[in-house]
Design an enzyme around this catalytic site. Structure first.
Site, PDB file in Angstrom:
ATOM      1  N   CYS A   1       0.844  -1.197   0.000  1.00 33.60           N
ATOM      2  CA  CYS A   1       0.000   0.000   0.000  1.00 33.60           C
ATOM      3  C   CYS A   1       0.879   1.246   0.000  1.00 33.60           C
ATOM      4  O   CYS A   1       2.078   1.178   0.278  1.00 33.60           O
ATOM      5  CB  CYS A   1      -0.929   0.021   1.210  1.00 33.60           C
ATOM      6  SG  CYS A   1      -0.053   0.134   2.789  1.00 33.60           S
TER       7      CYS A   1
ATOM      8  N   CYS B   1       2.511   2.019   3.343  1.00 27.41           N
ATOM      9  CA  CYS B   1       3.709   1.217   3.618  1.00 27.41           C
ATOM     10  C   CYS B   1       4.923   1.795   2.898  1.00 27.41           C
ATOM     11  O   CYS B   1       6.043   1.763   3.410  1.00 27.41           O
ATOM     12  CB  CYS B   1       3.487  -0.227   3.171  1.00 27.41           C
ATOM     13  SG  CYS B   1       2.077  -1.002   3.974  1.00 27.41           S
TER      14      CYS B   1
ATOM     15  N   ASP C   1       1.889  25.040 -33.821  1.00 31.83           N
ATOM     16  CA  ASP C   1       2.876  25.525 -34.779  1.00 31.83           C
ATOM     17  C   ASP C   1       2.456  24.955 -36.138  1.00 31.83           C
ATOM     18  O   ASP C   1       1.896  23.863 -36.208  1.00 31.83           O
ATOM     19  CB  ASP C   1       4.261  25.023 -34.379  1.00 31.83           C
ATOM     20  CG  ASP C   1       5.330  25.483 -35.345  1.00 31.83           C
ATOM     21  OD1 ASP C   1       5.217  26.605 -35.855  1.00 31.83           O
ATOM     22  OD2 ASP C   1       6.268  24.707 -35.587  1.00 31.83           O
TER      23      ASP C   1
END
Length: 710
Positions: free
Chosen positions: A21, A24, A400
């Site tokens: 997780c 952790c 551009d």
């Protein structure tokens, strides 16, 4: 320490296996920072990597991650994901479930207060919650309040008040919730792992006249690779012999194979078709395009999006607040309103469980990692969660012209002789002069001479010079020739009379062509018109962007107004700005940001760098093989066309919407569950199902981003 400062110092990167997780990962980062000899550390949870500044061995790092049995590997080592049998992988879970079943059987026969019933549930709690308690108790001692701390307190509290069965169920459901989170992150990371497996690890190399198989780490720049039909190319290089079609989908996302001949560039990880190729290696294995893509995508996963930063700040105060609320729920009703201590302590424990921020914490990173991985597999490199979110909220896009909306390869469309000159002889003179020019349009004229089989290289040119921004001049056979824009002959060479051809020049310019005038001996000899071809995809891309609801699409170009108007009309942009210098484009982007707030600039990543940098999101074309595009852009379209742009906007918007959905749902479900405290209806069962259900739903919702297609 900021990420920039972290990178500026000498650091080592390691891969980490075993994160369950995000919380952790943060605990591991804190532990690493406390190691002797380490001055700083940063964990990239999305890519499962840790960057360490200072001296630390693999053994030191594994001790810092011992609370979760983390495995540490050098960054360049090949990741081998251990495949455990299903039963072995979840054996602890199955044993715990077995004890819960025994507990309920014993409860039905002997009652819930029987020692065998309590013992069965206790064993389920201890076996299933061992890894949880190991971290949770350590965090509690250190006063670090994360989700494992909350769950540990809740389960211990449930045991103290005799709710053994519910404590055991909470352990099992939390373990399932963690497994779901681990699965979701692994699923999201798999899109990056699949990139790592694209390029082969060995190649057939020609050395001293012999063909030998060599590991890619041993291949040097200049080596000649032999790529047989049906094989993947192992290294970036240039074709020196042979002809074939190459499937470049892994790099550019293009589904149609690209023809490759001598002098053409090829990329590692692309698939050779039916021809035999000899390829001269141009980059070492760590510098190949695919290696850079992988590195940049993994770095992007560490970049926190605004929503993720919000979640992190929120969770920092949210978790301690939940513990305070739980304590107040458990204490105030019995003390002030004569409530039952057992009932209200139980309610307080339920508040701890429902307050567990699993769903909230996982809501953003899973979405971002999934979206960035999906984009990479489709030929779009998004260099961070912040750029993903910004792209999702764009209101205007500036383009551009040259090389973006057009192919960037001009061709001669008109060649008109005005006096009685030999057309071929004059074209040879023009080509001889242009061959000495650095102007982008010179190549088109030279190519026409080559196509028409006109000889020009032996023509002697003396006193050649460039007239900045307007044209060129040179002497051939004693006569001064001038080639340039009409402006050159109006403003500088006023002795030349171009009034008679003014209408012809304007007609050509209105067709989107750039006109060049050729003059000598005070006479206008010829007109040349050059045009840049519009990309086949440009019109469709602009249409799709308007369909997606963008308020404005603007073309910015340094070309003349007539050419700009014609190109703009063909592609369908909503506004055209012509005859702009680079500083004008920068100024215009700033004005657009003031009006529309969120503005993107699309260019080739080399020119117009100030405008790209000033935009909310800078999008570079043709990232494959272009280091500048990969390094300078916020988003790089790996293929040299615009077809991936609508997909990128669509994916970004979907990611932004899903992140908002996840955060809102995670908070609302917690609030609704907490409201049940008022009538005393909240139970540990409801609490854990609310938490686990929310985690499961936000995970499934995030993984929907894998299915977003063009």
């Amino acid at each position: 320490m900021s990420e920039a400062n972290l990178k500026s110092q000498e650091s080592t990167v390691y891969r980490v296996q075993g994160f369950s997780c995000a919380g952790c990962a943060k605990t591991f980062e804190k532990n690493v920072k406390q190691l002797s000899g380490v001055s700083d550390a940063q964990v990239n949870f999305g890519a499962s990597k840790v960057t360490v500044v200072g001296n630390a061995t693999v053994e030191d790092l594994e001790r810092a991650g011992a609370f979760e049995n983390l495995k540490i590997l050098p960054e360049k080592s090949k990741q081998v994901i251990p495949k455990e049998p299903f039963l072995k992988k979840y054996s602890v879970l199955f044993v715990s479930v077995a004890f819960i079943v025994l507990g309920y059987l014993s409860q039905n026969v002997y009652g819930e207060d029987n020692i065998s019933t309590i013992l069965a549930f206790l064993m389920a709690i201890l076996i299933g919650g061992y890894s949880l308690f190991k971290v949770g108790l350590m965090n509690l001692i250190r006063l670090q309040f994360d989700m494992k701390t909350l769950m540990t307190v809740a389960i211990i509290g449930a045991s103290i008040i005799g709710e053994w069965s519910e404590g055991a169920i909470v352990v099992i459901l939390f373990a399932i919730s963690e497994a779901l989170e681990r699965y979701s992150m692994d699923k999201a990371r798999q899109s990056i792992r699949s990139l790592m497996d694209i390029a082969p690890q060995e190649a057939l190399v020609l050395r001293n006249g012999n063909e030998i198989t060599v590991h890619v780490d041993e291949i040097q720049v200049g080596d000649i690779m032999i790529v047989k039909p049906g094989q993947k190319i192992a290294m970036d290089g240039v074709v020196v012999k042979g002809y074939s079609s190459i499937n470049q989908a892994a790099i550019t996302g293009e589904s149609v194979p690209v023809e490759k001949n001598v002098s053409d560039e090829v990329f590692a990880g692309t698939l050779n078709g039916e021809g035999l190729l000899e390829v001269k290696v141009t980059k070492l294995v760590d510098d190949t395009t695919i290696a850079k893509i992988i590195h940049l995508v993994e770095e992007a996963q560490a970049e926190r999006a605004p929503s993720q930063a919000f979640v992190d700040r929120f969770a920092k105060y949210y978790t301690p607040a939940i513990m305070i609320i739980a304590a107040l729920v458990a204490i105030i009703p019995p003390l002030l309103f004569n409530g039952s201590w057992e009932d209200w302590v139980y309610q307080g424990l339920a508040v701890l469980v429902v307050g567990c921020p699993c769903a909230l914490v996982v809501s953003t990173p899973v979405s971002i990692v999934t979206a960035i991985g999906n984009a990479a597999r489709n030929g779009v490199l998004i260099k961070g969660g912040i750029h993903l979110e910004e792209a999702g909220s764009l209101k205007a896009i500036a383009f551009d012209k040259t090389g973006t909306l057009t192919k960037g390869t001009p061709v001669v469309t008109d060649y008109k002789i005005l006096l009685n000159n030999d057309p071929n002889e004059l074209l040879g003179i023009i080509a001889a002069l242009e061959s000495r020019s650095q102007h982008p349009l010179a190549s088109a004229i030279i190519q026409k001479a080559v196509n028409d089989d006109i000889s020009y290289k032996e023509i002697e040119v003396v006193d050649f010079s460039s007239i900045t921004g307007k044209g060129i001049k040179g002497r051939i056979n004693g006569m001064d020739f001038y080639i340039g824009s009409p402006k050159l002959f109006v403003e500088t060479l006023s002795s030349f009379d171009i009034a008679g051809i003014d209408s012809e020049i304007k007609d050509l310019q209105l067709q989107g062509k750039t006109v060049m005038v050729i003059g000598a001996d005070q006479k206008i000899l010829a007109l040349l018109a050059v045009a840049d071809e519009v990309r086949e995809s440009s019109k469709d891309v602009i249409r799709k962007l308007h369909t997606l609801g963008l308020k404005k699409t603007i073309m910015l170009t340094g070309d003349n107004q007539g050419t700009a108007n014609e190109i703009g009309r063909q592609v369908g942009v909503s506004e055209i700005k012509a005859e702009l210098m680079p500083e004008d484009k920068l100024k215009f982007i700033k004005e657009m940001r003031y009006e529309y707030e969120k503005v993107a600039m699309v260019g080739d990543g080399v020119n117009d760098a100030p405008a790209l940098a000033s935009a909310t999101v800078g999008i570079a074309m043709g990232g494959a093989g272009t280091d500048t595009a990969l390094e300078t852009a916020d988003i790089a379209l790996m293929g040299d066309d615009l077809s991936k742009l609508p997909f990128t906007i669509k994916l970004s918007r979907q990611a932004l919407w899903i992140i908002k959905q996840n955060i809102t749902f995670s908070i609302v479900i917690k609030l609704l569950a907490l409201i049940l405290v008022i009538p005393g209806w909240l139970t540990l069962w409801i609490a854990i199902f609310a938490d686990m259900g929310a985690t499961l739903l936000v995970t499934i919702n995030s993984l929907r981003l894998l299915k977003v297609k063009e």
